[in-house]
Design a protein around this motif. Sequence first.
Motif, PDB file in Angstrom:
ATOM      1  N   ALA A 133     -53.696  72.670 -99.862  1.00 17.52           N
ATOM      2  CA  ALA A 133     -52.258  72.911 -99.779  1.00 17.52           C
ATOM      3  C   ALA A 133     -51.603  72.824-101.154  1.00 17.52           C
ATOM      4  CB  ALA A 133     -51.610  71.914 -98.817  1.00 17.52           C
ATOM      5  N   LEU A 134     -52.072  71.885-101.986  1.00 18.07           N
ATOM      6  CA  LEU A 134     -51.525  71.773-103.333  1.00 18.07           C
ATOM      7  C   LEU A 134     -51.868  73.006-104.163  1.00 18.07           C
ATOM      8  CD1 LEU A 134     -50.027  70.040-105.400  1.00 18.07           C
ATOM      9  CD2 LEU A 134     -52.229  69.001-106.016  1.00 18.07           C
ATOM     10  N   CYS A 135     -53.082  73.535-104.005  1.00 15.91           N
ATOM     11  CA  CYS A 135     -53.456  74.763-104.717  1.00 15.91           C
ATOM     12  C   CYS A 135     -52.560  75.925-104.294  1.00 15.91           C
ATOM     13  CB  CYS A 135     -54.915  75.091-104.451  1.00 15.91           C
ATOM     14  SG  CYS A 135     -56.113  73.922-105.136  1.00 15.91           S
ATOM     15  N   LEU A 136     -52.348  76.054-102.990  1.00 14.59           N
ATOM     16  CA  LEU A 136     -51.492  77.132-102.501  1.00 14.59           C
ATOM     17  C   LEU A 136     -50.058  76.951-102.962  1.00 14.59           C
ATOM     18  CD1 LEU A 136     -51.173  79.658-100.810  1.00 14.59           C
ATOM     19  CD2 LEU A 136     -50.945  78.231 -98.772  1.00 14.59           C
ATOM     20  N   LEU A 137     -49.577  75.705-102.956  1.00 13.99           N
ATOM     21  CA  LEU A 137     -48.218  75.433-103.420  1.00 13.99           C
ATOM     22  C   LEU A 137     -48.075  75.778-104.899  1.00 13.99           C
ATOM     23  CD1 LEU A 137     -45.400  74.183-103.045  1.00 13.99           C
ATOM     24  CD2 LEU A 137     -46.418  71.949-103.517  1.00 13.99           C
ATOM     25  N   ALA A 138     -49.054  75.409-105.703  1.00 11.16           N
ATOM     26  CA  ALA A 138     -49.002  75.725-107.130  1.00 11.16           C
ATOM     27  C   ALA A 138     -48.985  77.231-107.351  1.00 11.16           C
ATOM     28  CB  ALA A 138     -50.192  75.088-107.845  1.00 11.16           C
ATOM     29  N   PHE A 139     -49.792  77.948-106.568  1.00 10.65           N
ATOM     30  CA  PHE A 139     -49.835  79.406-106.680  1.00 10.65           C
ATOM     31  C   PHE A 139     -48.476  80.009-106.343  1.00 10.65           C
ATOM     32  CE2 PHE A 139     -51.169  83.622-104.895  1.00 10.65           C
ATOM     33  CZ  PHE A 139     -51.627  84.150-106.094  1.00 10.65           C
ATOM     34  N   ALA A 140     -47.852  79.522-105.262  1.00 11.87           N
ATOM     35  CA  ALA A 140     -46.554  80.043-104.850  1.00 11.87           C
ATOM     36  C   ALA A 140     -45.478  79.739-105.882  1.00 11.87           C
ATOM     37  CB  ALA A 140     -46.169  79.471-103.487  1.00 11.87           C
ATOM     38  N   LEU A 141     -45.467  78.513-106.407  1.00 12.57           N
ATOM     39  CA  LEU A 141     -44.445  78.141-107.380  1.00 12.57           C
ATOM     40  C   LEU A 141     -44.620  78.896-108.699  1.00 12.57           C
ATOM     41  CD1 LEU A 141     -44.137  74.284-106.785  1.00 12.57           C
ATOM     42  CD2 LEU A 141     -42.621  76.106-105.998  1.00 12.57           C
ATOM     43  N   ILE A 142     -45.859  79.162-109.091  1.00 10.47           N
ATOM     44  CA  ILE A 142     -46.082  79.942-110.313  1.00 10.47           C
ATOM     45  C   ILE A 142     -45.519  81.348-110.152  1.00 10.47           C
ATOM     46  CG2 ILE A 142     -47.884  81.038-111.698  1.00 10.47           C
ATOM     47  CD1 ILE A 142     -49.549  78.500-111.322  1.00 10.47           C
ATOM     48  N   LEU A 143     -45.754  81.946-108.986  1.00 13.75           N
ATOM     49  CA  LEU A 143     -45.201  83.276-108.726  1.00 13.75           C
ATOM     50  C   LEU A 143     -43.678  83.252-108.761  1.00 13.75           C
ATOM     51  CD1 LEU A 143     -47.529  84.520-105.850  1.00 13.75           C
ATOM     52  CD2 LEU A 143     -47.476  85.346-108.200  1.00 13.75           C
ATOM     53  N   ALA A 144     -43.081  82.228-108.122  1.00 14.99           N
ATOM     54  CA  ALA A 144     -41.617  82.138-108.097  1.00 14.99           C
ATOM     55  C   ALA A 144     -41.049  81.952-109.498  1.00 14.99           C
ATOM     56  CB  ALA A 144     -41.191  80.988-107.188  1.00 14.99           C
ATOM     57  N   MET A 145     -41.670  81.101-110.313  1.00 13.39           N
ATOM     58  CA  MET A 145     -41.175  80.881-111.666  1.00 13.39           C
ATOM     59  C   MET A 145     -41.364  82.114-112.541  1.00 13.39           C
ATOM     60  SD  MET A 145     -42.129  76.895-112.536  1.00 13.39           S
ATOM     61  CE  MET A 145     -43.871  77.070-112.135  1.00 13.39           C
ATOM     62  N   ALA A 146     -42.477  82.830-112.336  1.00 14.06           N
ATOM     63  CA  ALA A 146     -42.696  84.051-113.107  1.00 14.06           C
ATOM     64  C   ALA A 146     -41.637  85.104-112.787  1.00 14.06           C
ATOM     65  CB  ALA A 146     -44.093  84.598-112.829  1.00 14.06           C
ATOM     66  N   GLU A 147     -41.327  85.250-111.492  1.00 15.33           N
ATOM     67  CA  GLU A 147     -40.286  86.213-111.106  1.00 15.33           C
ATOM     68  C   GLU A 147     -38.936  85.806-111.666  1.00 15.33           C
ATOM     69  OE1 GLU A 147     -36.965  87.801-108.999  1.00 15.33           O
ATOM     70  OE2 GLU A 147     -37.642  85.727-108.762  1.00 15.33           O
TER      71      GLU A 147
END
Length: 561
Positions: free
Chosen positions: A261-275
Amino acid sequence: MAETTSVPRLGRAPSRRRTKAAGTRGLATIAILIAALCLLPIVAVSLAAVTGGTDSVAHLWSTVLPRYTLTTIALVAIVATGTFTIGVGTAWLVTMTRFPGVRVLEIVLVLPLAFPAYVLAYAYTFVLDHPGIVQATLRQVTGWGPRDYWFPEVRSLGGAAAMFILVLYPYVYLLARAAFLQQSSGALLAARTLGDSAWAAFWRVSLPMARPAIAGGVLLTVMETIADFGTVAYFGVQTFATGIYTSWFSFADRAGAAQLALCLLAFALILAMAERAQRGEARFHHAGKRSMRLPPTPLKGWRAAAATTFCTVPVLLGFALPVVILVSMGVGSGQDLFGRRYQAFLQNSLTLATIAAVLTLCAAIVIGFYQRQLPGRLSAGAAYVARLGYAVPGGVIAVGLVVPFAAFDNGLDAWMRATFDVSTGLLVTGSIWLLIAAYMVRFLAAALGAYEGGQSTVHANMDAAARSLGQTPLGTLRRVHLPILTPSLLTALLIVFVDVMKELPATLIMRPFNYDTLAVQAYRLASDERLEGAAVPSLVIVAVGLLPVILICRQVGRRQS
């Protein structure tokens, strides 16, 4: 008399100030508590993953983590490309050109949004799988055996990506179309004057100007993709979402589930910050007024036929054909929608959706009004944290809420046993209220966005007038804001209601024992390969999902007119 009349006035003013201060403090306290609840899953997942030990991390890395990572990245890349192509292409055609059927297509292109991806997966599997009508007819006509021909496998990474593309492209379509409608003719005419063709002007001028809106739409599709569980689980595609559920239920590995879940959360937050970073760098200014928008270009001949086909196919594949398939499946399924069992499923779904929608809307009102009344870092931070839920998949929120509240329940039960020899059991974990809290965290961003959109139309002078008339902040909210914001509030309520009806991963993990919803029943029947039965609850979910889509279609038509 002057002295006697001045005493009450001096006595009432501090009372009003104390009442206003108390109301403001209460508003701030509730808003901060809501923000803390939204932040709790992220903190809990992080702590559970860190304290889970290195053995579990090493096992995950050597077995499933590389596969989950590569599959999730590949799925995201395909879905992002497909939704961009269909969403931007259809938005450009219906906005900038005219061809047969464009008036209808610009509205019905939104309809696939009513379908959850996993429902679309059930429908197409029933038709395209080996026993389905397509391959059965092919074998009957040609006389081929099962190994005499090749047919695309629907239960695959490509099949899952196709389901996501068909139901998620309307996010990109809506935002891209709005951006194209706001563009003036000045820049496009300048590009054409300098010798650019229509397509060159689109690529070099219109598309870059609409990039922030398009990137936001693609981000939404990506977030929905990585958060989905029903589609990838049914198709056997190994992503982080399926890994979390498998670790939690099949292997009872709480630490492994938290680390995934932490890996998935990190992936999602990286995408959000990049956008957010690329949107912050984009600075495009429209040269001219909106009334000077370039007149649509009429298409004729094969160009008109190609445009009509390109805009019609997504609606046929994403809405019309699946509805026909589900209806034909449901007619002969033997599922009694009006029986006692299905009435319980429907009642559970409506109960969860109604309570969650009302509480989420109330939380959005508190956060939004707090930020308006007391602008500053604290209120802005509370609003930012409240919006994080859209970037957190449902499975992550479920793990992040179950872990701390399960520890609380176990600790309380142990203390009560040791002190009073009484077992309290699980007071919070496995209750309907913890599941509703997960829904609120997940969908608060949608409600807050709708509320803030309406709140921007309430001029600050209205607040000043209300204060001059002696209204408290809560009185201003009740008597001024809420009546004006009724349409926005109803929209937010409806959006959250339908999202809860469709939500699957958090419901599967957190639902109380023997408390199933329509989404859970559809997933269970489909998992048992009883697709005809799964069509009945799926149709109900789609019917409910049509409500906000119809509202969006009306807004699209009204804006065009």
